[in-house]
Structures are given as C-alpha cells and as structure tokens.
Design a protein around this motif. Sequence first.
Motif, PDB file in Angstrom:
ATOM      1  N   TRP A   5      44.286  46.327  39.027  1.00  0.00           N
ATOM      2  CA  TRP A   5      44.137  46.950  40.334  1.00  0.00           C
ATOM      3  C   TRP A   5      42.713  46.775  40.840  1.00  0.00           C
ATOM      4  O   TRP A   5      42.491  46.376  41.972  1.00  0.00           O
ATOM      5  N   ARG A   6      41.747  47.045  39.984  1.00  0.00           N
ATOM      6  CA  ARG A   6      40.345  46.905  40.395  1.00  0.00           C
ATOM      7  C   ARG A   6      40.010  45.452  40.740  1.00  0.00           C
ATOM      8  O   ARG A   6      39.284  45.187  41.690  1.00  0.00           O
ATOM      9  N   SER A   7      40.535  44.520  39.986  1.00  0.00           N
ATOM     10  CA  SER A   7      40.300  43.101  40.271  1.00  0.00           C
ATOM     11  C   SER A   7      40.834  42.728  41.645  1.00  0.00           C
ATOM     12  O   SER A   7      40.178  42.007  42.401  1.00  0.00           O
ATOM     13  N   GLU A   8      42.012  43.221  41.966  1.00  0.00           N
ATOM     14  CA  GLU A   8      42.607  42.935  43.275  1.00  0.00           C
ATOM     15  C   GLU A   8      41.784  43.554  44.403  1.00  0.00           C
ATOM     16  O   GLU A   8      41.582  42.929  45.443  1.00  0.00           O
ATOM     17  N   VAL A   9      41.314  44.776  44.204  1.00  0.00           N
ATOM     18  CA  VAL A   9      40.491  45.432  45.215  1.00  0.00           C
ATOM     19  C   VAL A   9      39.206  44.641  45.432  1.00  0.00           C
ATOM     20  O   VAL A   9      38.783  44.407  46.564  1.00  0.00           O
ATOM     21  N   LEU A  10      38.582  44.209  44.368  1.00  0.00           N
ATOM     22  CA  LEU A  10      37.340  43.442  44.489  1.00  0.00           C
ATOM     23  C   LEU A  10      37.561  42.112  45.195  1.00  0.00           C
ATOM     24  O   LEU A  10      36.709  41.664  45.961  1.00  0.00           O
ATOM     25  N   LYS A  11      38.702  41.476  44.964  1.00  0.00           N
ATOM     26  CA  LYS A  11      39.017  40.224  45.665  1.00  0.00           C
ATOM     27  C   LYS A  11      39.089  40.444  47.166  1.00  0.00           C
ATOM     28  O   LYS A  11      38.588  39.655  47.952  1.00  0.00           O
TER      29      LYS A  11
END
Length: 91
Positions: A5-11
């Motif tokens: 989830w955090r990776s997607e938000v950062l993208k």
Amino acid sequence: SNVNWRSEVLKVCGSRYFALGNMQSSKAASLLNQHKLHVIVNLNGWSGEDRNDILLHRPAMIILNALGYAGTSGLIFVDYLLSDHVSTPPE
C-alpha cells in the motif's frame, strides 16, 4: 499488505506524501500549510492512530471527514462529513 500500500501511495504521490506519524502536531500543520492545501480528507476519525491534533491547527481551508471512519468525529473544526445512508441513516 501495508508495505505494498505504501509503495503504491509513493508511486502516485511522490514528493507530495508526508509521513506525519511521529511529527509534533504544530510542525506537521506548518509543513502542510506550506503546500497551501485546499482540502484535507481525514479517514481516521478516532481510530487510535488518528492525528486530529494536527487538524486542530487548520492546515487546510477545508477539513473533511470521509467514509474511512463511519459517522461524525464530533470535532468542531471539521467542516464537512462525507457519508452514506448506512453510516448516518436519515431520521
């Protein structure tokens, strides 16, 4: 998982993502104010990990509670509630 989830938000957000979890509320509000936000959407309500203390500083023109937390928070500095008929049934 939380990591994905955090990776997607950062993208999506890139440098516009701010981790405010451990930041002092006045510092966090100041950081948000620097970005001249029009709206902050609060999804936490009284979840136990909320940062309503940041919202008290009015770091945006409009503060909105949304469906992440069912019902009203009761906070006087929240301007709007986005809800549905299940969370806030008509009288």
